[in-house]
Design a protein around this motif. Structure first.
Motif, PDB file in Angstrom:
ATOM      1  N   PRO A  97       0.804  -1.220   0.000  1.00  0.00           N
ATOM      2  CA  PRO A  97       0.000   0.000   0.000  1.00  0.00           C
ATOM      3  C   PRO A  97       0.832   1.262   0.000  1.00  0.00           C
ATOM      4  CG  PRO A  97       0.008  -1.039   2.173  1.00  0.00           C
ATOM      5  CD  PRO A  97       0.660  -1.997   1.222  1.00  0.00           C
ATOM      6  N   GLU A  98       2.088   1.151   0.463  1.00  0.00           N
ATOM      7  CA  GLU A  98       2.923   2.341   0.481  1.00  0.00           C
ATOM      8  C   GLU A  98       3.238   2.839  -0.912  1.00  0.00           C
ATOM      9  OE1 GLU A  98       5.604  -1.231   0.288  1.00  0.00           O
ATOM     10  OE2 GLU A  98       3.817  -0.624   1.402  1.00  0.00           O
ATOM     11  N   GLU A  99       3.026   1.974  -1.927  1.00  0.00           N
ATOM     12  CA  GLU A  99       3.286   2.370  -3.303  1.00  0.00           C
ATOM     13  C   GLU A  99       2.083   3.052  -3.948  1.00  0.00           C
ATOM     14  OE1 GLU A  99       4.677  -0.860  -5.631  1.00  0.00           O
ATOM     15  OE2 GLU A  99       6.305  -1.391  -4.258  1.00  0.00           O
ATOM     16  N   ALA A 100       0.972   3.121  -3.204  1.00  0.00           N
ATOM     17  CA  ALA A 100      -0.232   3.734  -3.752  1.00  0.00           C
ATOM     18  C   ALA A 100       0.036   5.200  -4.083  1.00  0.00           C
ATOM     19  CB  ALA A 100      -1.378   3.611  -2.765  1.00  0.00           C
ATOM     20  N   THR A 101      -0.281   5.584  -5.291  1.00  0.00           N
ATOM     21  CA  THR A 101      -0.046   6.952  -5.763  1.00  0.00           C
ATOM     22  C   THR A 101      -1.262   7.393  -6.560  1.00  0.00           C
ATOM     23  OG1 THR A 101       1.008   6.121  -7.774  1.00  0.00           O
ATOM     24  CG2 THR A 101       2.451   6.626  -5.899  1.00  0.00           C
ATOM     25  N   PRO A 102      -1.375   8.684  -6.846  1.00  0.00           N
ATOM     26  CA  PRO A 102      -2.443   9.121  -7.754  1.00  0.00           C
ATOM     27  C   PRO A 102      -2.367   8.370  -9.080  1.00  0.00           C
ATOM     28  CG  PRO A 102      -1.405  11.001  -6.701  1.00  0.00           C
ATOM     29  CD  PRO A 102      -0.573   9.799  -6.334  1.00  0.00           C
ATOM     30  N   GLY A 103      -3.490   8.328  -9.775  1.00  0.00           N
ATOM     31  CA  GLY A 103      -3.569   7.565 -11.014  1.00  0.00           C
ATOM     32  C   GLY A 103      -2.482   7.923 -12.013  1.00  0.00           C
ATOM     33  N   ALA A 144      -5.382  22.376 -24.822  1.00  0.00           N
ATOM     34  CA  ALA A 144      -4.035  22.324 -24.239  1.00  0.00           C
ATOM     35  C   ALA A 144      -3.968  23.120 -22.945  1.00  0.00           C
ATOM     36  CB  ALA A 144      -3.008  22.863 -25.233  1.00  0.00           C
ATOM     37  N   ALA A 145      -4.658  24.262 -22.905  1.00  0.00           N
ATOM     38  CA  ALA A 145      -4.633  25.095 -21.705  1.00  0.00           C
ATOM     39  C   ALA A 145      -5.457  24.491 -20.575  1.00  0.00           C
ATOM     40  CB  ALA A 145      -5.164  26.492 -22.043  1.00  0.00           C
ATOM     41  N   GLY A 146      -6.565  23.817 -20.925  1.00  0.00           N
ATOM     42  CA  GLY A 146      -7.469  23.325 -19.893  1.00  0.00           C
ATOM     43  C   GLY A 146      -7.263  21.896 -19.450  1.00  0.00           C
ATOM     44  N   ILE A 147      -6.535  21.095 -20.236  1.00  0.00           N
ATOM     45  CA  ILE A 147      -6.424  19.666 -19.923  1.00  0.00           C
ATOM     46  C   ILE A 147      -5.675  19.378 -18.623  1.00  0.00           C
ATOM     47  CG2 ILE A 147      -4.323  19.185 -21.253  1.00  0.00           C
ATOM     48  CD1 ILE A 147      -7.467  16.969 -21.100  1.00  0.00           C
ATOM     49  N   PRO A 148      -4.668  20.157 -18.202  1.00  0.00           N
ATOM     50  CA  PRO A 148      -3.997  19.826 -16.935  1.00  0.00           C
ATOM     51  C   PRO A 148      -4.938  19.811 -15.739  1.00  0.00           C
ATOM     52  CG  PRO A 148      -2.648  21.343 -18.213  1.00  0.00           C
ATOM     53  CD  PRO A 148      -3.979  21.269 -18.890  1.00  0.00           C
ATOM     54  N   ALA A 149      -5.883  20.746 -15.681  1.00  0.00           N
ATOM     55  CA  ALA A 149      -6.828  20.782 -14.562  1.00  0.00           C
ATOM     56  C   ALA A 149      -7.736  19.563 -14.575  1.00  0.00           C
ATOM     57  CB  ALA A 149      -7.662  22.068 -14.628  1.00  0.00           C
ATOM     58  N   VAL A 150      -8.169  19.129 -15.754  1.00  0.00           N
ATOM     59  CA  VAL A 150      -9.017  17.943 -15.876  1.00  0.00           C
ATOM     60  C   VAL A 150      -8.260  16.701 -15.411  1.00  0.00           C
ATOM     61  CG1 VAL A 150     -10.249  16.435 -17.487  1.00  0.00           C
ATOM     62  CG2 VAL A 150     -10.400  18.931 -17.735  1.00  0.00           C
ATOM     63  N   LEU A 151      -7.023  16.552 -15.869  1.00  0.00           N
ATOM     64  CA  LEU A 151      -6.236  15.373 -15.509  1.00  0.00           C
ATOM     65  C   LEU A 151      -5.913  15.348 -14.020  1.00  0.00           C
ATOM     66  CD1 LEU A 151      -3.798  15.100 -18.554  1.00  0.00           C
ATOM     67  CD2 LEU A 151      -5.937  13.882 -18.145  1.00  0.00           C
ATOM     68  N   ALA A 152      -5.723  16.518 -13.422  1.00  0.00           N
ATOM     69  CA  ALA A 152      -5.432  16.568 -11.987  1.00  0.00           C
ATOM     70  C   ALA A 152      -6.577  15.968 -11.181  1.00  0.00           C
ATOM     71  CB  ALA A 152      -5.173  18.008 -11.555  1.00  0.00           C
ATOM     72  N   VAL A 153      -7.820  16.231 -11.594  1.00  0.00           N
ATOM     73  CA  VAL A 153      -8.983  15.650 -10.906  1.00  0.00           C
ATOM     74  C   VAL A 153      -9.112  14.170 -11.239  1.00  0.00           C
ATOM     75  CG1 VAL A 153     -11.496  15.740 -10.656  1.00  0.00           C
ATOM     76  CG2 VAL A 153     -10.184  17.862 -10.863  1.00  0.00           C
ATOM     77  N   LEU A 154      -8.951  13.801 -12.508  1.00  0.00           N
ATOM     78  CA  LEU A 154      -9.097  12.401 -12.916  1.00  0.00           C
ATOM     79  C   LEU A 154      -8.095  11.502 -12.202  1.00  0.00           C
ATOM     80  CD1 LEU A 154      -9.693  12.704 -16.782  1.00  0.00           C
ATOM     81  CD2 LEU A 154     -11.374  12.183 -14.999  1.00  0.00           C
ATOM     82  N   LYS A 155      -6.879  11.983 -11.983  1.00  0.00           N
ATOM     83  CA  LYS A 155      -5.846  11.174 -11.317  1.00  0.00           C
ATOM     84  C   LYS A 155      -6.237  10.816  -9.886  1.00  0.00           C
ATOM     85  CE  LYS A 155      -1.533  12.264 -11.687  1.00  0.00           C
ATOM     86  NZ  LYS A 155      -0.256  13.014 -11.750  1.00  0.00           N
ATOM     87  N   GLU A 156      -7.086  11.627  -9.267  1.00  0.00           N
ATOM     88  CA  GLU A 156      -7.517  11.334  -7.906  1.00  0.00           C
ATOM     89  C   GLU A 156      -8.645  10.306  -7.881  1.00  0.00           C
ATOM     90  OE1 GLU A 156      -5.911  12.419  -5.272  1.00  0.00           O
ATOM     91  OE2 GLU A 156      -4.531  13.411  -6.665  1.00  0.00           O
ATOM     92  N   GLU A 157      -9.327  10.131  -9.017  1.00  0.00           N
ATOM     93  CA  GLU A 157     -10.494   9.250  -9.069  1.00  0.00           C
ATOM     94  C   GLU A 157     -10.241   7.959  -9.832  1.00  0.00           C
ATOM     95  OE1 GLU A 157     -13.231   9.992  -7.378  1.00  0.00           O
ATOM     96  OE2 GLU A 157     -12.178  11.790  -6.698  1.00  0.00           O
ATOM     97  N   ALA A 158      -9.091   7.831 -10.462  1.00  0.00           N
ATOM     98  CA  ALA A 158      -8.802   6.646 -11.278  1.00  0.00           C
ATOM     99  C   ALA A 158      -7.405   6.139 -11.002  1.00  0.00           C
ATOM    100  CB  ALA A 158      -8.954   6.981 -12.768  1.00  0.00           C
TER     101      ALA A 158
END
Length: 400
Positions: free
Chosen positions: A138-144, A243-257
Motif C-alpha cells: 500500500p505504500e506504493e499507492a499513488t495518484p492515477g 491544451a490550456a485546460g487539460i492539466p486541470a481535468v487530468l489533476a482531478v481524474l488522477k484522484e479518481e482513477a
C-alpha cells in the motif's frame, strides 16, 4: 499434485453427469459440487470456493450471466467458464462482460474441457498473485497514472489498443480506468465503446470550474466499468484551448482513477504536446511493415530528442513476423530492450468494431485479447521497459 476444484452449474441433470464423466480420468481436476440454477450456483460457490465454475447460460430463475456477475464480485478467486450452444453470441458477449474467464461451445471433448479448465485456472492464479502483490504494497499507492497513446501513423490501431487495454485493466485487474479521447478532430473512442456522449472534452475544458461533479457530467460508464470522456468533432483552433485546460481535468481524474488512458490524434498539436509532457508513460503504437517501422523509429527519436524517452513503451499492433522479421531486430533498431507486440487478428477486431464492444470483453480467449491482457499485467506489475543502446543492420535499413 494440487487439485483444480470444479463446480458444475446446469439445470439439466444428465448434462452435469456427462461433464463429470468427461472429467473422470483427469487426475488433477476434481468436481466438488453441483448446482441446478443460478441462485444455487452462487450459494454453492460461496460455500465451497472452487477454483473453477462451469456455468450454463440458460437456467431457470437467475440465469448464468447474472450468476456469473455475482460470483465474480463475491468470490473473485473463482474463475467462471461459460458453457453455451452455437448461436448465443450475444449471451456470450454479456457473459464475458460480466466477468467470465472463457467459454466452451457444446459439444466439446474431454480434452477441450480439461485444457480450458487448466488454462483458465493458471491465468486466474497469476492474476490473483499480481493483485496480492499490489495489495501487500500500500505504500506504493499513488495518484492515477497518465498513459498517453501516441504515434504519427494513422490506421495503426491506436484507439483500438487504448480501449482494449482499458477494459483489460478494469476487468482483469480491477483497476479504476478512465479513457479520454483527445483526438477532437476525428476521435472514435465513443464509437468503439458504442456510447452516446453527453459532451466533449473540448467543452469540458471550457467549464469555469473543474471538479469531480463537473467531470462526471461529461463521463459515460461503459458496461465493462470503463469510464469514457469522448471527443465530438471540433474546430482546429480548439487545440490551444484544450491544451490550456487539460492539466486541470487530468489533476482531478488522477484522484479518481488508477489509470487515465489518453488517445491522441496522429498529428502533433498543442493538446498532444501538453499531455505528452504530463504523461507518466507514453505508449508508442506502430506496425511491422517497413514503412510503418520507419515512422515508428522517427516517433521514438522525436520523443528522445524532447527528453521523453524514459516514458516510452513501444507496442507493435497487428503484429506479423511471417516475413522473417524478428522482434529482437526491431528492439535494437529502436534502441530499446523491450518491444511489446499484439497479434494481428482482423476477424476478431472487425467483429468487435461492428458490435461496438472491445474484443477483450467480446472474445477474451482470442490471441489478440490475451496479448492485450498480458500488456495490462505489465502495467499493474509496474514493469518498465529499459532503454538499450545497440543498433543493428536492420536499424540502418530503417534509416535509409
Amino acid at each position: 499434485m494440487s487439485l483444480i476444484t470444479v463446480v458444475i452449474a446446469d439445470d439439466i441433470v444428465n448434462t452435469r453427469e456427462d461433464v463429470k464423466r468427461l472429467l473422470f480420468f483427469e487426475e488433477d481436476i476434481k468436481v466438488i459440487g453441483e448446482a441446478g440454477d443460478g441462485e444455487e450456483a452462487i450459494r454453492v460457490v460461496q460455500e465451497l470456493k472452487p477454483d473453477v465454475v462451469l456455468m450454463d447460460i440458460n437456467m431457470p430463475g437467475l440465469d448464468g450471466i447474472s450468476a456469473t456477475e455475482k460470483i465474480t464480485e463475491s468470490v473473485p478467486q473463482t474463475a467462471v467458464i461459460i458453457i453455451s450452444i452455437q448461436g448465443e453470441h450475444e449471451y456470450l458477449r454479456k457473459a464475458m462482460a460480466a466477468g467470465a474467464s472463457d467459454y466452451l461451445i457444446k459439444p466439446f471433448t474431454s480434452q477441450e474441457l480439461a485444457d480450458t479448465i487448466r488454462r483458465v485456472h493458471e491465468k486466474t492464479k497469476k492474476r490473483q498473485d499480481t493483485l496480492y502483490r499490489l495489495q501487500q504494497a500500500p505504500e506504493e499507492a499513488t495518484p492515477g497514472r497518465i498513459v498517453v497513446f501516441f504515434g504519427s501513423k494513422g490506421g495503426a490501431g491506436r484507439s483500438t489498443l487504448c480501449c482494449n487495454l482499458a477494459v483489460a485493466l478494469c476487468q482483469e485487474f480491477k483497476q479504476r480506468v478512465t479513457v479520454v479521447d483527445l483526438d477532437i478532430a476525428a476521435g472514435d473512442v465513443a464509437a468503439l465503446f458504442n456510447l452516446s456522449l453527453p459532451g466533449s472534452i473540448a467543452e469540458l475544458v471550457r467549464e469555469p470550474e473543474i471538479n469531480e461533479e463537473i467531470i462526471k457530467s461529461y463521463e459515460v460508464t461503459h458496461l465493462t466499468g470503463v469510464r469514457v470522456i469522448g471527443a465530438i468533432p471540433s474546430r482546429e483552433e480548439d487545440f490551444a484551448t484544450v491544451a490550456a485546460g487539460i492539466p486541470a481535468v487530468l489533476a482531478v481524474l488522477k484522484e479518481e482513477a488508477d489509470y487515465v488512458l489518453i488517445d491522441t490524434s496522429p498529428v502533433l498539436n498543442a493538446a498532444v504536446a501538453r499531455v505528452l509532457d504530463l504523461a507518466d508513460e507514453i505508449v508508442v503504437v506502430g506496425q511491422t511493415d517497413v514503412v510503418a517501422l520507419r515512422r515508428l523509429k522517427a516517433d521514438v527519436e522525436f520523443l528522445n530528442m524532447h527528453q521523453l524517452g524514459e516514458k516510452i513503451r513501444v507496442v507493435l499492433n497487428n503484429a506479423s513476423f511471417e516475413a522473417g522479421l524478428k522482434l529482437v531486430d526491431i528492439e535494437r533498431s529502436l534502441g530499446l530492450q523491450e518491444v511489446n507486440s499484439v497479434a494481428a487478428d482482423p476477424k476478431t477486431a472487425h467483429m468487435a468494431a461492428n458490435k461496438g464492444i472491445p474484443f477483450v470483453a467480446l472474445n477474451k480467449g482470442s490471441r489478440v485479447a490475451q496479448d492485450v491482457i498480458r500488456l495490462a499485467e505489465r502495467f499493474v506489475a509496474k514493469e518498465v521497459p529499459a532503454k538499450g543502446e545497440r543498433r543493428s543492420l536492420f536499424g540502418k535499413l530503417l534509416s535509409g
